[in-house]
Enzyme design. Sequence first.
Site, PDB file in Angstrom:
ATOM      1  N   GLY A 177       0.840  -1.202   0.000  1.00  0.00           N
ATOM      2  CA  GLY A 177       0.000   0.000   0.000  1.00  0.00           C
ATOM      3  C   GLY A 177       0.870   1.245   0.000  1.00  0.00           C
ATOM      4  CG  LEU A 178      -0.672   4.847  -1.965  1.00  0.00           C
ATOM      5  CD1 LEU A 178      -1.847   5.830  -1.970  1.00  0.00           C
ATOM      6  CD2 LEU A 178       0.379   5.260  -2.993  1.00  0.00           C
ATOM      7  CB  SER A 179       4.285   6.352   1.924  1.00  0.00           C
ATOM      8  OG  SER A 179       4.805   6.913   3.087  1.00  0.00           O
ATOM      9  N   GLY A 180       1.959   5.639   4.335  1.00  0.00           N
ATOM     10  CA  GLY A 180       0.932   6.220   5.199  1.00  0.00           C
ATOM     11  C   GLY A 180      -0.415   5.533   5.117  1.00  0.00           C
ATOM     12  CB  SER A 181      -1.801   2.841   2.958  1.00  0.00           C
ATOM     13  OG  SER A 181      -0.746   1.897   3.061  1.00  0.00           O
ATOM     14  CB  SER A 191       5.449  -4.371  -2.697  1.00  0.00           C
ATOM     15  OG  SER A 191       4.711  -4.426  -1.507  1.00  0.00           O
TER      16      SER A 191
HETATM   17  N1  LIG Z   1      10.870   7.934  -2.771  1.00  0.00           N
HETATM   18  C1  LIG Z   1      10.228   7.247  -1.824  1.00  0.00           C
HETATM   19  N2  LIG Z   1       9.067   6.575  -2.133  1.00  0.00           N
HETATM   20  C2  LIG Z   1       8.445   5.870  -1.178  1.00  0.00           C
HETATM   21  N3  LIG Z   1       8.860   5.758   0.127  1.00  0.00           N
HETATM   22  C3  LIG Z   1       9.993   6.403   0.470  1.00  0.00           C
HETATM   23  C4  LIG Z   1      10.718   7.171  -0.478  1.00  0.00           C
HETATM   24  N4  LIG Z   1      11.806   7.694   0.154  1.00  0.00           N
HETATM   25  C5  LIG Z   1      11.773   7.283   1.432  1.00  0.00           C
HETATM   26  N5  LIG Z   1      10.686   6.503   1.640  1.00  0.00           N
HETATM   27  C6  LIG Z   1      10.447   5.786   2.914  1.00  0.00           C
HETATM   28  O1  LIG Z   1      10.721   4.408   2.615  1.00  0.00           O
HETATM   29  C7  LIG Z   1       9.624   3.585   2.977  1.00  0.00           C
HETATM   30  C8  LIG Z   1       9.227   2.625   1.846  1.00  0.00           C
HETATM   31  O2  LIG Z   1      10.175   1.613   1.682  1.00  0.00           O
HETATM   32  P1  LIG Z   1       9.759   0.223   1.007  1.00  0.00           P
HETATM   33  O3  LIG Z   1      10.954  -0.642   1.110  1.00  0.00           O
HETATM   34  O4  LIG Z   1       8.514  -0.248   1.625  1.00  0.00           O
HETATM   35  O5  LIG Z   1       9.478   0.654  -0.509  1.00  0.00           O
HETATM   36  S1  LIG Z   1       9.386  -0.269  -1.813  1.00  0.00           S
HETATM   37  O6  LIG Z   1       8.576  -1.462  -1.492  1.00  0.00           O
HETATM   38  O7  LIG Z   1      10.750  -0.646  -2.214  1.00  0.00           O
HETATM   39  O8  LIG Z   1       8.749   0.571  -2.851  1.00  0.00           O
HETATM   40  C9  LIG Z   1       8.451   4.508   3.262  1.00  0.00           C
HETATM   41  O9  LIG Z   1       7.840   3.955   4.419  1.00  0.00           O
HETATM   42  P2  LIG Z   1       6.243   3.834   4.603  1.00  0.00           P
HETATM   43  O10 LIG Z   1       5.780   5.241   4.780  1.00  0.00           O
HETATM   44  O11 LIG Z   1       6.125   3.015   5.869  1.00  0.00           O
HETATM   45  O12 LIG Z   1       5.643   3.148   3.419  1.00  0.00           O
HETATM   46  C10 LIG Z   1       9.061   5.879   3.481  1.00  0.00           C
HETATM   47  O13 LIG Z   1       9.228   6.134   4.867  1.00  0.00           O
HETATM   48  N1  LIG Z   2      -7.426   1.136   9.976  1.00  0.00           N
HETATM   49  C1  LIG Z   2      -6.174   1.594  10.102  1.00  0.00           C
HETATM   50  N2  LIG Z   2      -5.144   0.730   9.968  1.00  0.00           N
HETATM   51  C2  LIG Z   2      -3.867   1.183  10.063  1.00  0.00           C
HETATM   52  N3  LIG Z   2      -3.520   2.480  10.287  1.00  0.00           N
HETATM   53  C3  LIG Z   2      -4.526   3.381  10.425  1.00  0.00           C
HETATM   54  C4  LIG Z   2      -5.883   2.967  10.325  1.00  0.00           C
HETATM   55  N4  LIG Z   2      -6.667   4.050  10.499  1.00  0.00           N
HETATM   56  C5  LIG Z   2      -5.837   5.083  10.696  1.00  0.00           C
HETATM   57  N5  LIG Z   2      -4.545   4.692  10.669  1.00  0.00           N
HETATM   58  C6  LIG Z   2      -3.393   5.602  10.879  1.00  0.00           C
HETATM   59  O1  LIG Z   2      -2.711   5.775   9.630  1.00  0.00           O
HETATM   60  C7  LIG Z   2      -1.321   5.980   9.868  1.00  0.00           C
HETATM   61  C8  LIG Z   2      -0.591   4.955   9.043  1.00  0.00           C
HETATM   62  O2  LIG Z   2       0.800   5.052   9.254  1.00  0.00           O
HETATM   63  P1  LIG Z   2       1.766   3.812   9.040  1.00  0.00           P
HETATM   64  O3  LIG Z   2       1.261   2.612   9.743  1.00  0.00           O
HETATM   65  O4  LIG Z   2       3.151   4.288   9.362  1.00  0.00           O
HETATM   66  O5  LIG Z   2       1.598   3.571   7.448  1.00  0.00           O
HETATM   67  P2  LIG Z   2       2.615   2.917   6.413  1.00  0.00           P
HETATM   68  O6  LIG Z   2       3.411   1.882   7.140  1.00  0.00           O
HETATM   69  O7  LIG Z   2       1.743   2.341   5.333  1.00  0.00           O
HETATM   70  O8  LIG Z   2       3.476   4.042   5.913  1.00  0.00           O
HETATM   71  C9  LIG Z   2      -1.088   5.806  11.387  1.00  0.00           C
HETATM   72  O9  LIG Z   2      -1.034   7.093  11.972  1.00  0.00           O
HETATM   73  C10 LIG Z   2      -2.333   5.053  11.827  1.00  0.00           C
HETATM   74  O10 LIG Z   2      -2.684   5.325  13.178  1.00  0.00           O
END
Ligand SMILES: Nc1ncnc2c1ncn2[C@@H]1O[C@H](COP(=O)(O)OS(=O)(=O)O)[C@@H](OP(=O)(O)O)[C@H]1O
Ligand SMILES: Nc1ncnc2c1ncn2[C@@H]1O[C@H](COP(=O)(O)OP(=O)(O)O)[C@@H](O)[C@H]1O
Length: 201
Positions: free
Chosen positions: A34-38, A108
């Site tokens: 999923g997206l970053s922050g999903s 991914s």
């Molecule tokens: N350019 C760019 N695009 C996306 N994400 C970025 C980037 N640069 C740094 N980050 C940080 O790296 C985390 C994602 O790493 P992943 O190994 O999950 O990415 S991937 O599967 O290889 O696409 C991602 O973590 P999550 O927010 O938990 O998804 C970010 O904190």
């Molecule tokens: N149903 C849910 N499941 C997971 N996270 C959630 C949900 N609803 C809200 N959130 C919030 O969304 C944010 C997701 O951040 P995080 O887990 O770091 O995402 P990712 O790892 O995909 O980047 C957290 O602040 C979390 O509390």
Amino acid sequence: MTDHKHLYWHQTKITREQRSSLNGHKSFVIWFSGLSGSGKSSLANEVERMLYDKGFKTYILDGDNVRHGLNRDLGFGISERRENLRRIGETAKLFIDAGVIVLAAFISPYHEDRQMVYSLFDKQEVIEVYVKCSLEECERRDVKGLYTKARKGEIRDFTGISSPYEEPVNPDCVVETEVLSKEESAKQIIDFLIESGKIEK
Ligand SMILES: Nc1ncnc2c1ncn2[C@@H]1O[C@H](COP(=O)(O)OS(=O)(=O)O)[C@@H](OP(=O)(O)O)[C@H]1O
Ligand SMILES: Nc1ncnc2c1ncn2[C@@H]1O[C@H](COP(=O)(O)OP(=O)(O)O)[C@@H](O)[C@H]1O
């Protein structure tokens, strides 16, 4: 290309089946995409806590953490993301062989790369979870402030902004984190694991 023809596979005396039997459960990987922050990390942690409380042996592989060590040499270009996932897949395979349930939380973003990773496992060993959340909501959450930086052009190839995210085509679970609470989302996955016979109640 490295020559592998002088390498030999060593069969261990204790088998995976014996390790599973000692642990009292099967091992497999739950792949959160999923997206970053999903919500991948939050959800993986919540599911792990629920499994831990039930006595399962678990381990989380998480994008940010793995990129601090094993994959610290990799960036976010297409081929580096691919190598990132290949290494994580191989690592997950070792954990599975050790009898552990792996929760892998990685953006991914590419369909082809996910298929490459899943092909490392038997079909019944992988559960694909699409952690579904709109880009708008992920940006609103902006947990780490990365979207703001990406919009300003301070981060290259940022998923959803300047790099694509291809939605999973036929995931085992779709968890809508914009609609469900963290606990409800985790419960959805635990219920799926029970219904699909991966774990017992
Ligand atoms: N350019 C760019 N695009 C996306 N994400 C970025 C980037 N640069 C740094 N980050 C940080 O790296 C985390 C994602 O790493 P992943 O190994 O999950 O990415 S991937 O599967 O290889 O696409 C991602 O973590 P999550 O927010 O938990 O998804 C970010 O904190
Ligand atoms: N149903 C849910 N499941 C997971 N996270 C959630 C949900 N609803 C809200 N959130 C919030 O969304 C944010 C997701 O951040 P995080 O887990 O770091 O995402 P990712 O790892 O995909 O980047 C957290 O602040 C979390 O509390």
